[in-house]
Write a protein that holds these residues in place. Sequence first.
Motif, short mmCIF file in Angstrom:
data_model
loop_
_atom_site.label_atom_id
_atom_site.label_comp_id
_atom_site.label_asym_id
_atom_site.label_seq_id
_atom_site.Cartn_x
_atom_site.Cartn_y
_atom_site.Cartn_z
N LEU A 334 0.83 -1.20 0.00
CA LEU A 334 0.00 0.00 0.00
C LEU A 334 0.87 1.26 0.00
O LEU A 334 0.66 2.18 -0.80
N ALA A 335 1.86 1.29 0.90
CA ALA A 335 2.72 2.47 1.01
C ALA A 335 3.58 2.66 -0.24
O ALA A 335 3.80 3.79 -0.69
N GLU A 336 4.04 1.57 -0.81
CA GLU A 336 4.87 1.67 -2.00
C GLU A 336 4.09 2.28 -3.17
O GLU A 336 4.57 3.19 -3.84
N VAL A 337 2.89 1.79 -3.40
CA VAL A 337 2.07 2.33 -4.49
C VAL A 337 1.74 3.80 -4.21
O VAL A 337 1.80 4.65 -5.11
N TYR A 338 1.41 4.09 -2.96
CA TYR A 338 1.07 5.47 -2.58
C TYR A 338 2.24 6.41 -2.85
O TYR A 338 2.07 7.50 -3.41
N CYS A 339 3.43 5.99 -2.44
CA CYS A 339 4.61 6.83 -2.61
C CYS A 339 4.96 7.04 -4.08
O CYS A 339 5.43 8.12 -4.47
N ARG A 340 4.76 6.03 -4.87
CA ARG A 340 5.18 6.12 -6.27
C ARG A 340 4.26 7.00 -7.13
O ARG A 340 4.66 7.41 -8.22
N ILE A 341 3.05 7.27 -6.66
CA ILE A 341 2.16 8.09 -7.48
C ILE A 341 1.92 9.47 -6.86
O ILE A 341 1.11 10.24 -7.37
N ILE A 345 4.43 13.64 0.18
CA ILE A 345 3.68 12.72 1.02
C ILE A 345 3.70 13.20 2.46
O ILE A 345 4.78 13.44 3.03
N ASP A 346 2.53 13.34 3.03
CA ASP A 346 2.39 13.67 4.45
C ASP A 346 2.51 12.36 5.23
O ASP A 346 1.64 11.49 5.15
N MET A 347 3.60 12.23 5.99
CA MET A 347 3.85 10.98 6.69
C MET A 347 2.76 10.67 7.71
O MET A 347 2.40 9.51 7.93
N LYS A 348 2.21 11.71 8.34
CA LYS A 348 1.15 11.49 9.33
C LYS A 348 -0.09 10.91 8.66
O LYS A 348 -0.72 9.98 9.18
N ALA A 349 -0.44 11.47 7.50
CA ALA A 349 -1.62 10.98 6.77
C ALA A 349 -1.42 9.54 6.30
O ALA A 349 -2.33 8.71 6.40
N THR A 384 7.28 15.24 6.08
CA THR A 384 6.91 14.89 4.71
C THR A 384 8.01 14.08 4.04
O THR A 384 9.15 14.05 4.48
N VAL A 385 7.61 13.44 2.96
CA VAL A 385 8.54 12.74 2.08
C VAL A 385 8.40 13.37 0.70
O VAL A 385 7.29 13.47 0.17
N ILE A 386 9.50 13.82 0.16
CA ILE A 386 9.50 14.42 -1.17
C ILE A 386 10.06 13.39 -2.15
O ILE A 386 11.20 12.96 -2.03
N MET A 387 9.23 13.01 -3.12
CA MET A 387 9.67 12.06 -4.13
C MET A 387 10.35 12.83 -5.25
O MET A 387 9.76 13.76 -5.83
N ASN A 388 11.58 12.48 -5.53
CA ASN A 388 12.34 13.15 -6.59
C ASN A 388 11.90 12.64 -7.95
O ASN A 388 11.81 11.42 -8.17
#
Length: 410
Positions: A334-341, A345-349, A384-388
Motif C-alpha cells: 500500500l505504502a509503495e504504491v502510494y509513494c510512487r504516485i 507525502i504527508d507521513m502522518k496521513a 513529509t517525504v518528497i519524491m524526486n
Amino acid sequence: MAEHDLTQRMIPSLDRQLVFPLLEFLSSRDVYQADAILQAKVELLSGTGMVDYTGELYKQLHNTDQLPAEFDEKRAALIKQLTESEHKTKHIREVIENPEVADALRQDKLQNMKLLQDSYQCTPEMVLELYNFGQLQYSSGNYGGSADILLHFSILSTDPELTLSALWGKLASEILLGNWEVGLGDLLKLRETIDKTHFKTPAEQLQQRVWLLHWSLFVFFNHPKGRDGIVETFMLPHYVSTIQNACPWILRYLVAAVITNRRKRNMMQDLVKTIQQVSYMYQDPVTEFVEALYVDFDFDRAAAKLEECESVLENDFFLTHAVDDFVENARFFLAEVYCRIHKRIDMKALTTRLNMKPEDGEKWIVKLIRESRMDAKVDFKEGTVIMNSSYNPVYQQVIERTRNLVFRTQ
C-alpha cells in the motif's frame, strides 16, 4: 465473521477426515454456535471407521452416557473387516517389506507383478486387497498404516483409477500425520498424474484439479517453502482456469501467498487480472484490498479493507498464523504504491492509512524507502517525504504508460 468463512464452500472438495481439523478450529472461534459445530463433527465422522471417537462426541452432543446399539454393531463389523483384510494381505505385505524384493522392483509394473507371481506366489487379488486394507486403516484413523499400505499398492497396481485413488489416500494420510515434506512430494506427484491422465470427460479432470487446489492448502501453508509452491501451482494456466470456473474463493489463498512473499510480487499483475475476472462471482476483504489498491488506486478503501482482512484471516484455518505477516507486507504494498504516485507525502496521513502509531509509522516509512530504493528525501521537520522526479527518455515513458494502461484495462 461467518459471512467470510469458507468452510462450507470447501467441504464438498475435501475428504471427511480433512474437514475435521477445520471444524476443530472453528470450535475455538465464535463463528458458529458450539452445538452446531459438535453436531457437524458427529455427522462428519459417522461416515468413517472412527467409531469410538464418534461415540464420545455423540455423548457430548446428547449429554448422555449411553450409546445406541448401532455403535457396537458398527465397531464389531469394522473389527471383523480389519481382521479379515489383515489376514488376506499378510503374505504380500511380508514379501514387499523384504529389502531384497524392494530392490528387485522396477518401473515396469507388469514385470513387477510377474516377479511377485512367479517367485513369491503373490496374486493380483492380493494386490487389490492391499487397497482395501489401506482404506480401512485410513477410515479407522490409522494414518501411518494407511500411508505405508497405499504406497505399496500404488507401486504395484496396474489399475490407473485405483492407483489415482491410492495417491489421494496417501496424500490425505500424510496431511493428517503432519508430514509436510513427504506430503509436498505426494502433492506434486498427484498434480503430474492428473495432468497426464486422459479422463473420460473434461469435467472429471476439472474435478480432480478442484480437489487438488483445496487439499494442497494443508501442505502449502505448513511447508517452509509452501508460499512459493502455492503461487507456482495456482498460477499455472490450467489451475487459473479451474479457479475461475469452479472455485473462485481459492483466490483468497493465492492473494495471501503473493502478498506475504515479496519475491513473487512480479505475479501481482496477472493476479489482479484474475481477481477482476471473477469479482462478479466472488469477493472478500482480501481480494477487495488488492482491487482497491491496484485497480482503483483508492487508498482509503484499501486501508479499510486491510483492517477487515485481519479478522478474516484470524478466523481462517489456513491463514490464522499468517495474519501479522500479511498485514506487514500489505502495508508495504500500500505504502509503495502510494509513494510512487505522489510527489509530496504527508507521513502522518500515510501513517493513519496504515493504521500505525505516528512514531512507529515514521520509522516504518523510512525503512520502506530504504528497502525499496525509492529516490526520495525525508523532511522530518515538516513530516513529509518528497519524491524526486527522475527523468526517463521518451521511449521509456511510452513503455511505462502503455504498461499501466494495459494493467488498468485488463
